[in-house]
Design a protein around this motif. Structure first.
Motif, PDB file in Angstrom:
ATOM      1  N   ASP A  69       0.817  -1.218   0.000  1.00 16.32           N
ATOM      2  CA  ASP A  69       0.000   0.000   0.000  1.00 16.32           C
ATOM      3  C   ASP A  69       0.851   1.269   0.000  1.00 16.32           C
ATOM      4  OD1 ASP A  69      -2.329  -1.498   0.035  1.00 16.32           O
ATOM      5  OD2 ASP A  69      -2.516  -1.440   2.226  1.00 16.32           O
ATOM      6  N   LEU A  70       2.167   1.110   0.179  1.00 17.31           N
ATOM      7  CA  LEU A  70       3.060   2.270   0.228  1.00 17.31           C
ATOM      8  C   LEU A  70       3.419   2.809  -1.157  1.00 17.31           C
ATOM      9  CD1 LEU A  70       5.437   1.103   3.102  1.00 17.31           C
ATOM     10  CD2 LEU A  70       3.762   2.957   3.198  1.00 17.31           C
ATOM     11  N   LYS A  71       3.020   2.102  -2.200  1.00 11.73           N
ATOM     12  CA  LYS A  71       3.289   2.592  -3.562  1.00 11.73           C
ATOM     13  C   LYS A  71       2.623   3.959  -3.763  1.00 11.73           C
ATOM     14  CE  LYS A  71       4.113  -1.652  -6.169  1.00 11.73           C
ATOM     15  NZ  LYS A  71       3.724  -2.470  -7.339  1.00 11.73           N
ATOM     16  N   GLY A  72       3.400   4.906  -4.251  1.00  3.93           N
ATOM     17  CA  GLY A  72       2.876   6.233  -4.513  1.00  3.93           C
ATOM     18  C   GLY A  72       2.733   7.110  -3.285  1.00  3.93           C
ATOM     19  N   LYS A  73       3.201   6.618  -2.129  1.00  9.20           N
ATOM     20  CA  LYS A  73       3.081   7.372  -0.882  1.00  9.20           C
ATOM     21  C   LYS A  73       4.404   8.053  -0.527  1.00  9.20           C
ATOM     22  CE  LYS A  73      -1.146   5.918  -0.025  1.00  9.20           C
ATOM     23  NZ  LYS A  73      -2.311   6.829   0.008  1.00  9.20           N
ATOM     24  N   THR A  74       4.336   9.004   0.421  1.00  8.35           N
ATOM     25  CA  THR A  74       5.550   9.615   0.968  1.00  8.35           C
ATOM     26  C   THR A  74       5.969   8.823   2.203  1.00  8.35           C
ATOM     27  OG1 THR A  74       4.231  11.175   2.277  1.00  8.35           O
ATOM     28  CG2 THR A  74       4.990  11.903   0.102  1.00  8.35           C
ATOM     29  N   PHE A  75       7.290   8.704   2.401  1.00 12.29           N
ATOM     30  CA  PHE A  75       7.784   7.776   3.431  1.00 12.29           C
ATOM     31  C   PHE A  75       9.050   8.318   4.064  1.00 12.29           C
ATOM     32  CE2 PHE A  75      10.007   3.981   4.940  1.00 12.29           C
ATOM     33  CZ  PHE A  75       8.989   3.261   5.541  1.00 12.29           C
ATOM     34  N   SER A  76       9.231   8.007   5.355  1.00 10.58           N
ATOM     35  CA  SER A  76      10.458   8.438   6.049  1.00 10.58           C
ATOM     36  C   SER A  76      11.168   7.256   6.685  1.00 10.58           C
ATOM     37  CB  SER A  76      10.133   9.458   7.134  1.00 10.58           C
ATOM     38  OG  SER A  76      11.328   9.850   7.809  1.00 10.58           O
ATOM     39  N   PHE A  77      12.452   7.157   6.395  1.00  6.74           N
ATOM     40  CA  PHE A  77      13.357   6.287   7.137  1.00  6.74           C
ATOM     41  C   PHE A  77      13.938   7.131   8.268  1.00  6.74           C
ATOM     42  CE2 PHE A  77      13.699   4.260   2.839  1.00  6.74           C
ATOM     43  CZ  PHE A  77      13.260   2.982   3.197  1.00  6.74           C
ATOM     44  N   GLY A  78      14.821   6.532   9.094  1.00  9.31           N
ATOM     45  CA  GLY A  78      15.531   7.278  10.118  1.00  9.31           C
ATOM     46  C   GLY A  78      16.808   7.841   9.524  1.00  9.31           C
ATOM     47  N   SER A  79      17.949   7.409  10.057  1.00  9.82           N
ATOM     48  CA  SER A  79      19.232   7.779   9.465  1.00  9.82           C
ATOM     49  C   SER A  79      19.557   6.818   8.321  1.00  9.82           C
ATOM     50  CB  SER A  79      20.345   7.709  10.519  1.00  9.82           C
ATOM     51  OG  SER A  79      21.616   7.727   9.909  1.00  9.82           O
ATOM     52  N   ALA A 119      12.183  10.332   2.558  1.00 12.22           N
ATOM     53  CA  ALA A 119      12.962  11.259   3.379  1.00 12.22           C
ATOM     54  C   ALA A 119      13.753  10.475   4.416  1.00 12.22           C
ATOM     55  CB  ALA A 119      12.038  12.245   4.073  1.00 12.22           C
ATOM     56  N   PHE A 120      14.756  11.138   4.991  1.00 14.83           N
ATOM     57  CA  PHE A 120      15.530  10.563   6.093  1.00 14.83           C
ATOM     58  C   PHE A 120      15.449  11.542   7.258  1.00 14.83           C
ATOM     59  CE2 PHE A 120      17.263   8.459   2.398  1.00 14.83           C
ATOM     60  CZ  PHE A 120      17.433   7.150   2.838  1.00 14.83           C
ATOM     61  N   SER A 121      14.799  11.116   8.336  1.00 15.14           N
ATOM     62  CA  SER A 121      14.578  12.018   9.470  1.00 15.14           C
ATOM     63  C   SER A 121      15.812  12.200  10.337  1.00 15.14           C
ATOM     64  CB  SER A 121      13.444  11.483  10.338  1.00 15.14           C
ATOM     65  OG  SER A 121      13.875  10.320  11.045  1.00 15.14           O
ATOM     66  N   GLY A 122      16.700  11.193  10.345  1.00 13.90           N
ATOM     67  CA  GLY A 122      17.907  11.259  11.165  1.00 13.90           C
ATOM     68  C   GLY A 122      17.808  10.501  12.466  1.00 13.90           C
ATOM     69  N   ALA A 123      16.593  10.274  12.970  1.00 12.13           N
ATOM     70  CA  ALA A 123      16.419   9.560  14.244  1.00 12.13           C
ATOM     71  C   ALA A 123      15.003   8.990  14.315  1.00 12.13           C
ATOM     72  CB  ALA A 123      16.669  10.502  15.425  1.00 12.13           C
ATOM     73  N   HIS A 124      14.850   7.944  15.132  1.00 10.29           N
ATOM     74  CA  HIS A 124      13.561   7.245  15.215  1.00 10.29           C
ATOM     75  C   HIS A 124      12.443   8.136  15.746  1.00 10.29           C
ATOM     76  CE1 HIS A 124      15.565   3.512  14.255  1.00 10.29           C
ATOM     77  NE2 HIS A 124      16.441   3.738  15.212  1.00 10.29           N
ATOM     78  N   ASP A 125      12.724   8.887  16.818  1.00 10.32           N
ATOM     79  CA  ASP A 125      11.674   9.746  17.366  1.00 10.32           C
ATOM     80  C   ASP A 125      11.284  10.838  16.374  1.00 10.32           C
ATOM     81  OD1 ASP A 125      14.163  10.946  17.680  1.00 10.32           O
ATOM     82  OD2 ASP A 125      13.964  11.284  19.829  1.00 10.32           O
ATOM     83  N   ALA A 126      12.239  11.265  15.551  1.00  7.02           N
ATOM     84  CA  ALA A 126      11.944  12.264  14.527  1.00  7.02           C
ATOM     85  C   ALA A 126      11.053  11.676  13.428  1.00  7.02           C
ATOM     86  CB  ALA A 126      13.236  12.807  13.920  1.00  7.02           C
ATOM     87  N   THR A 127      11.244  10.389  13.130  1.00  3.96           N
ATOM     88  CA  THR A 127      10.388   9.722  12.142  1.00  3.96           C
ATOM     89  C   THR A 127       8.945   9.673  12.628  1.00  3.96           C
ATOM     90  OG1 THR A 127      12.198   8.339  11.304  1.00  3.96           O
ATOM     91  CG2 THR A 127       9.953   7.570  10.883  1.00  3.96           C
ATOM     92  N   VAL A 128       8.779   9.294  13.896  1.00  8.24           N
ATOM     93  CA  VAL A 128       7.432   9.243  14.474  1.00  8.24           C
ATOM     94  C   VAL A 128       6.779  10.629  14.435  1.00  8.24           C
ATOM     95  CG1 VAL A 128       6.095   8.786  16.564  1.00  8.24           C
ATOM     96  CG2 VAL A 128       7.958   7.258  15.931  1.00  8.24           C
TER      97      VAL A 128
END
Length: 289
Positions: free
Chosen positions: A133-143, A172-181
């Protein structure tokens, strides 16, 4: 037998005593420089480490200093370039450090939980219920160098037939887990991948509402975090460090405080071979050459 003049003998003895005294002072002033990958906010890392640092000072009889780093790469370079003595690595950063050092970095211990660590995929979008279901969606990893926030989530996405770089609208890459949340909760991205331990901590501390931000996929288990040192560390010090971690016990007040902050049941020995699957996943994902 050759006899030294008395004044010369005294001078030699004096120099020997001075050398011994200096050696003793050097030993007394020795500092164990410790760091950790910045997978959470710097203030949180400092808070988690303080009781552990005090405990290690008691066990080792030497000063223990926590030295924060700016990013994951700095933790790797700091250890292999002798600017740090021990680092809390994720599985992927350990693999990177081992590769960069030519195999001269050793994992000492890991939490029992790290033998079967997991990542969770979270979202606020009711239409997202499985990885496809993530196809075509925006997504964030951590670092980018995070095991649980990037490498393994990417690995499981690829296995599900989803290439984040071509199948998603934006990554995107948030840099940290809490930042991803925070990015998912704030609507900056449709979904993200997070370390399960950090996720559970945020839920427990009421810093995220699991009814609003929900887990829609949990990965299979894999080896993750460990405390690593260089292989040229004094063997006696290495042994003392290992024993200190293995001696932590939740039945002891000090041990319970440390283990709770580290989100650990206990620490267990580990070895480089435990991270072979991480290395394989990194090479398959094109993240380790």
């Amino acid at each position: 037998m050759i006899r030294l003049p008395r004044f010369r003998s005294l001078a030699v003895i004096g120099l020997a005593l001075a050398a011994t005294l200096c050696a003793g002072l050097a030993q007394a002033q020795q500092v164990l420089r410790v760091s950790a990958i910045p997978d959470e906010a710097p203030t949180e890392l400092q808070r988690k480490f303080k009781p552990l640092g005090n405990y290690l000072e008691q066990k080792l009889g030497m000063k223990v200093e926590f030295m924060p780093v700016t990013d994951y790469a700095a933790s790797v370079e700091g250890l292999i370039n002798n600017k740090l003595d021990m680092v809390w690595f994720g599985g992927f950063t350990f693999v990177q450090a081992k590769a960069r050092s030519g195999g001269k970095v050793l994992p000492l211990v890991q939490r029992e939980e790290d033998e079967q660590f997991k990542s969770v995929f979270v979202t606020t979008d009711k239409a997202i219920n499985k990885l496809t279901d993530l196809k075509g969606k925006t997504f964030s990893f951590g670092s980018e160098s995070s095991t649980s926030g990037h490498l393994m989530p990417r690995y499981f996405l690829l296995n599900a037939g989803i290439n984040p770089d071509t199948d998603m609208k934006r990554v995107a890459f948030s840099g940290a887990h809490d930042a991803t949340v925070a990015a998912v909760s704030g609507g900056k991205v449709d979904a993200g991948a997070v370390n399960i331990s950090v996720w559970e901590k945020l839920v427990t501390q009421n810093k995220v509402d699991p009814k609003t931000v929900r887990v829609f996929y949990t990965t299979p288990g894999y080896y993750d975090y460990n405390w690593s040192v260089r292989s040229d560390m004094n063997p006696a010090l290495r042994q003392k460090l290992t024993e200190a971690f293995l001696s932590l016990n939740k039945n002891d007040p000090q041990g319970k405080e440390i283990l709770d902050l580290q989100r650990a049941t206990r620490f267990v020995p580990t070895r480089p071979e435990n991270y072979d699957a991480i290395e394989k996943a990194a090479r398959q994902a094109g993240l380790l050459k």
